[in-house]
Design an enzyme around this catalytic site. Structure first.
Site, PDB file in Angstrom:
ATOM      1  N   ASP A  88       0.834  -1.216   0.000  1.00  0.00           N
ATOM      2  CA  ASP A  88       0.000   0.000   0.000  1.00  0.00           C
ATOM      3  C   ASP A  88       0.867   1.264   0.000  1.00  0.00           C
ATOM      4  O   ASP A  88       0.380   2.350  -0.275  1.00  0.00           O
ATOM      5  CB  ASP A  88      -0.962   0.006   1.199  1.00  0.00           C
ATOM      6  CG  ASP A  88      -0.274  -0.051   2.556  1.00  0.00           C
ATOM      7  OD1 ASP A  88       0.971  -0.184   2.601  1.00  0.00           O
ATOM      8  OD2 ASP A  88      -0.984   0.030   3.583  1.00  0.00           O
ATOM      9  N   GLU A  89       2.168   1.103   0.300  1.00  0.00           N
ATOM     10  CA  GLU A  89       3.027   2.297   0.422  1.00  0.00           C
ATOM     11  C   GLU A  89       3.198   3.017  -0.920  1.00  0.00           C
ATOM     12  O   GLU A  89       3.575   4.179  -0.955  1.00  0.00           O
ATOM     13  CB  GLU A  89       4.382   1.922   1.026  1.00  0.00           C
ATOM     14  CG  GLU A  89       4.220   1.276   2.381  1.00  0.00           C
ATOM     15  CD  GLU A  89       5.488   1.230   3.222  1.00  0.00           C
ATOM     16  OE1 GLU A  89       6.379   2.063   3.026  1.00  0.00           O
ATOM     17  OE2 GLU A  89       5.562   0.336   4.076  1.00  0.00           O
ATOM     18  N   TYR A 129      12.087   2.954  -0.972  1.00  0.00           N
ATOM     19  CA  TYR A 129      11.436   1.628  -0.990  1.00  0.00           C
ATOM     20  C   TYR A 129      10.142   1.677  -1.793  1.00  0.00           C
ATOM     21  O   TYR A 129       9.943   0.908  -2.741  1.00  0.00           O
ATOM     22  CB  TYR A 129      11.160   1.156   0.452  1.00  0.00           C
ATOM     23  CG  TYR A 129      10.157   0.011   0.528  1.00  0.00           C
ATOM     24  CD1 TYR A 129      10.479  -1.248   0.007  1.00  0.00           C
ATOM     25  CD2 TYR A 129       8.896   0.182   1.108  1.00  0.00           C
ATOM     26  CE1 TYR A 129       9.559  -2.296   0.054  1.00  0.00           C
ATOM     27  CE2 TYR A 129       7.981  -0.857   1.166  1.00  0.00           C
ATOM     28  CZ  TYR A 129       8.313  -2.093   0.635  1.00  0.00           C
ATOM     29  OH  TYR A 129       7.407  -3.126   0.682  1.00  0.00           O
ATOM     30  N   LYS A 145       9.077  -0.111  -5.421  1.00  0.00           N
ATOM     31  CA  LYS A 145       7.938  -1.035  -5.568  1.00  0.00           C
ATOM     32  C   LYS A 145       6.951  -0.475  -6.607  1.00  0.00           C
ATOM     33  O   LYS A 145       6.393  -1.226  -7.409  1.00  0.00           O
ATOM     34  CB  LYS A 145       7.225  -1.243  -4.221  1.00  0.00           C
ATOM     35  CG  LYS A 145       8.018  -1.999  -3.178  1.00  0.00           C
ATOM     36  CD  LYS A 145       8.278  -3.455  -3.526  1.00  0.00           C
ATOM     37  CE  LYS A 145       7.037  -4.309  -3.519  1.00  0.00           C
ATOM     38  NZ  LYS A 145       7.381  -5.744  -3.796  1.00  0.00           N
TER      39      LYS A 145
HETATM   40  N1  LIG Z   1       5.973  -6.969   5.294  1.00  0.00           N
HETATM   41  C1  LIG Z   1       4.933  -6.242   4.965  1.00  0.00           C
HETATM   42  O1  LIG Z   1       4.248  -5.700   5.828  1.00  0.00           O
HETATM   43  C2  LIG Z   1       4.536  -6.102   3.511  1.00  0.00           C
HETATM   44  C3  LIG Z   1       3.300  -5.509   3.207  1.00  0.00           C
HETATM   45  C4  LIG Z   1       2.913  -5.423   1.868  1.00  0.00           C
HETATM   46  C5  LIG Z   1       3.725  -5.918   0.870  1.00  0.00           C
HETATM   47  N2  LIG Z   1       4.934  -6.467   1.205  1.00  0.00           N
HETATM   48  C6  LIG Z   1       5.748  -7.005   0.114  1.00  0.00           C
HETATM   49  O2  LIG Z   1       5.791  -8.415   0.296  1.00  0.00           O
HETATM   50  C7  LIG Z   1       7.039  -8.927  -0.133  1.00  0.00           C
HETATM   51  C8  LIG Z   1       7.671  -9.737   0.974  1.00  0.00           C
HETATM   52  O3  LIG Z   1       7.884  -8.887   2.112  1.00  0.00           O
HETATM   53  P1  LIG Z   1       8.570  -9.461   3.425  1.00  0.00           P
HETATM   54  O4  LIG Z   1       8.158  -8.576   4.544  1.00  0.00           O
HETATM   55  O5  LIG Z   1       8.346 -10.916   3.514  1.00  0.00           O
HETATM   56  O6  LIG Z   1      10.110  -9.184   3.088  1.00  0.00           O
HETATM   57  P2  LIG Z   1      11.402  -9.792   3.780  1.00  0.00           P
HETATM   58  O7  LIG Z   1      12.409  -8.679   3.769  1.00  0.00           O
HETATM   59  O8  LIG Z   1      11.073 -10.440   5.073  1.00  0.00           O
HETATM   60  O9  LIG Z   1      11.869 -10.935   2.782  1.00  0.00           O
HETATM   61  C9  LIG Z   1      12.417 -10.660   1.523  1.00  0.00           C
HETATM   62  C10 LIG Z   1      12.997 -11.954   0.961  1.00  0.00           C
HETATM   63  O10 LIG Z   1      13.492 -11.668  -0.348  1.00  0.00           O
HETATM   64  C11 LIG Z   1      14.791 -12.218  -0.486  1.00  0.00           C
HETATM   65  N3  LIG Z   1      15.542 -11.404  -1.456  1.00  0.00           N
HETATM   66  C12 LIG Z   1      15.985 -10.134  -1.309  1.00  0.00           C
HETATM   67  N4  LIG Z   1      16.661  -9.746  -2.399  1.00  0.00           N
HETATM   68  C13 LIG Z   1      16.627 -10.792  -3.266  1.00  0.00           C
HETATM   69  C14 LIG Z   1      17.140 -11.017  -4.577  1.00  0.00           C
HETATM   70  N5  LIG Z   1      17.855 -10.068  -5.216  1.00  0.00           N
HETATM   71  N6  LIG Z   1      16.906 -12.200  -5.173  1.00  0.00           N
HETATM   72  C15 LIG Z   1      16.197 -13.174  -4.540  1.00  0.00           C
HETATM   73  N7  LIG Z   1      15.717 -13.039  -3.292  1.00  0.00           N
HETATM   74  C16 LIG Z   1      15.920 -11.854  -2.666  1.00  0.00           C
HETATM   75  C17 LIG Z   1      15.397 -12.155   0.909  1.00  0.00           C
HETATM   76  O11 LIG Z   1      16.464 -13.075   1.062  1.00  0.00           O
HETATM   77  C18 LIG Z   1      14.177 -12.500   1.771  1.00  0.00           C
HETATM   78  O12 LIG Z   1      14.054 -13.887   1.916  1.00  0.00           O
HETATM   79  C19 LIG Z   1       7.874  -7.725  -0.583  1.00  0.00           C
HETATM   80  O13 LIG Z   1       7.788  -7.624  -1.976  1.00  0.00           O
HETATM   81  C20 LIG Z   1       7.191  -6.543   0.089  1.00  0.00           C
HETATM   82  O14 LIG Z   1       7.353  -5.375  -0.676  1.00  0.00           O
HETATM   83  C21 LIG Z   1       5.344  -6.583   2.482  1.00  0.00           C
END
Ligand SMILES: NC(=O)c1ccc[n+]([C@@H]2O[C@H](COP(=O)([O-])OP(=O)(O)OC[C@H]3O[C@@H](n4cnc5c(N)ncnc54)[C@H](O)[C@@H]3O)[C@@H](O)[C@H]2O)c1
Length: 362
Positions: free
Chosen positions: A138-139, A163, A167
């Site tokens: 949502d950001e 960030y 996205k």
């Molecule tokens: N956490 C939240 O609240 C939230 C909310 C909405 C959307 N998102 C989106 O959901 C997704 C997952 O978020 P999260 O909180 O689990 O993130 P996270 O940071 O916990 O995990 C990210 C994962 O991606 C891997 N990664 C990073 N760079 C990489 C690369 N170049 N190649 C392959 N793997 C790579 C990391 O090793 C890690 O396992 C993201 O795309 C984020 O933008 C997160």
């Protein structure tokens, strides 16, 4: 050896991170007819220990792949007859994007384009049964005023941090591949997730850890920034439904309908942890420390999830009260898997984490 023919071959990028591992832990056992390939570069945020419960499943594989490296992504598509990509992989920490934006461009933008291009080359001529799913946030919509209506899918993108800008850029590429090349894509924008297995730099695990260890709890600005919180498994179930629906080219907003100011959330966590640890009421309130606000800090995010409710029947099933209780209990009962060898007392986040993020709070 007998070769199993799987109905779907699903590449889950970033499957060793917070949401990706909850996705795999939930769905791998439920879909033995599909092969799940966890493609993760294992950055500081990825941890295979998250996946212990599924690593022996015959329909699960791990491939160490950096999505920002085109060759590695091409190899992955050569090795497997991929039918689906669910792209969770990202640099996800706003504070880190402020101290160093470039990794966010490489992984979040270039990495997504590498995946789109490889999917297009592998699938062109036959998009039937194929799907590219982009997991977004949502950001990208920017900030709302207190009285403004929550973000709908039609809200204009207006990102403020490196960030969210990265996205947003990735989302535009996903739509461009759909509109230009006909790639079967779908995208969802979700609010803040919480639950087990989150890396301890993020607000909720950080606050719980600091209460346990009686360390200061830093609060940016006045702490009145509003976020909409969703239990991570509810997010996983929404993604599952969207994949099944095959509403190609569409976007779905996913939210918890659960807006809280950061300071309210911290006070709930303090009350809950103190109670569970047997501390007197209000014991840890003194740990709260207000610090200078994060630059470009958005005031309020709120998601309007009526579309996914109306069209796919999804709604959050875990209430904030229940979800936060579960989450607090999980962090109290589980030494974080990033720190398996820490001596007693348990529940401490790994020490190098505190050294490695001097500028970041959460
Ligand atoms: N956490 C939240 O609240 C939230 C909310 C909405 C959307 N998102 C989106 O959901 C997704 C997952 O978020 P999260 O909180 O689990 O993130 P996270 O940071 O916990 O995990 C990210 C994962 O991606 C891997 N990664 C990073 N760079 C990489 C690369 N170049 N190649 C392959 N793997 C790579 C990391 O090793 C890690 O396992 C993201 O795309 C984020 O933008 C997160």
């Amino acid at each position: 050896m007998k070769t199993i023919k799987y109905q779907k071959v699903i590449v889950v990028t970033g499957g060793a991170g917070f949401i990706g591992s909850n996705f795999l832990l939930t769905l791998v056992p439920e879909y033995p007819e599909h092969l799940f390939i966890n493609a993760d570069a294992l950055t500081y945020a990825g941890n295979l220990a998250n996946l212990k419960e599924v690593e022996q499943c015959s329909n699960y594989r791990f491939e160490k792949v950096d999505i920002s490296d085109l060759k590695q992504v091409q190899e992955l598509f050569k090795k497997y007859q991929v039918t689906h990509v669910v792209n969770f992989a990202a640099e996800s920490h706003v504070d880190r994007s402020i101290s160093g934006p470039l990794p966010f461009v490489y992984t979040n933008v270039l990495g997504t384009v590498n995946l789109l291009q490889c999917a297009y080359e592998a699938w062109k001529g036959d998009f039937k049964g194929k799907l590219f799913y982009q997991v977004s946030t949502d950001e990208v919509y920017g900030s709302l005023l207190t009285e403004e209506n929550a973000f709908t899918e039609k809200h204009k993108y207006d990102p403020h941090s490196p960030y969210s800008a990265s996205k947003a850029s990735a989302d535009h590429f996903v739509r461009a591949y759909h509109d230009t090349f006909g790639l079967p894509t779908v995208l969802s924008n979700c609010s803040n997730n919480y639950g087990p297995l989150q890396f301890p730099e993020k607000l909720i695990p950080l606050v719980i850890s600091n209460i346990i260890n009686q360390r200061p709890i830093p609060i940016y600005g006045d702490g009145k920034q509003v976020r909409d919180w969703l239990y991570v498994v509810d997010h996983v179930r929404a993604i599952e439904l969207i994949i099944k629906s095959r509403k190609l080219g569409e976007t779905f907003n996913i939210g918890g309908n659960n807006e809280l100011q950061n300071i309210e959330l911290v006070k709930i966590l303090i009350a809950s942890v103190d109670r569970l640890l047997g501390n007197p009421e209000g014991h840890s309130l003194g740990l709260i420390q207000y610090v200078k606000d994060r630059p470009g800090h958005d005031t309020r995010y709120a998601i309007d999830s009526r579309k996914i409710h109306r069209e796919l029947g999804w709604h959050p099933t875990v209430t904030a009260h229940e979800g936060l209780q579960k989450t607090v209990c999980w962090y109290l009962n589980n030494q974080h898997p990033h720190s398996p060898h820490l001596p007693e007392p348990q529940y401490r986040v790994r020490p190098e984490f505190h050294q490695s993020t001097p500028r970041g709070l959460y």
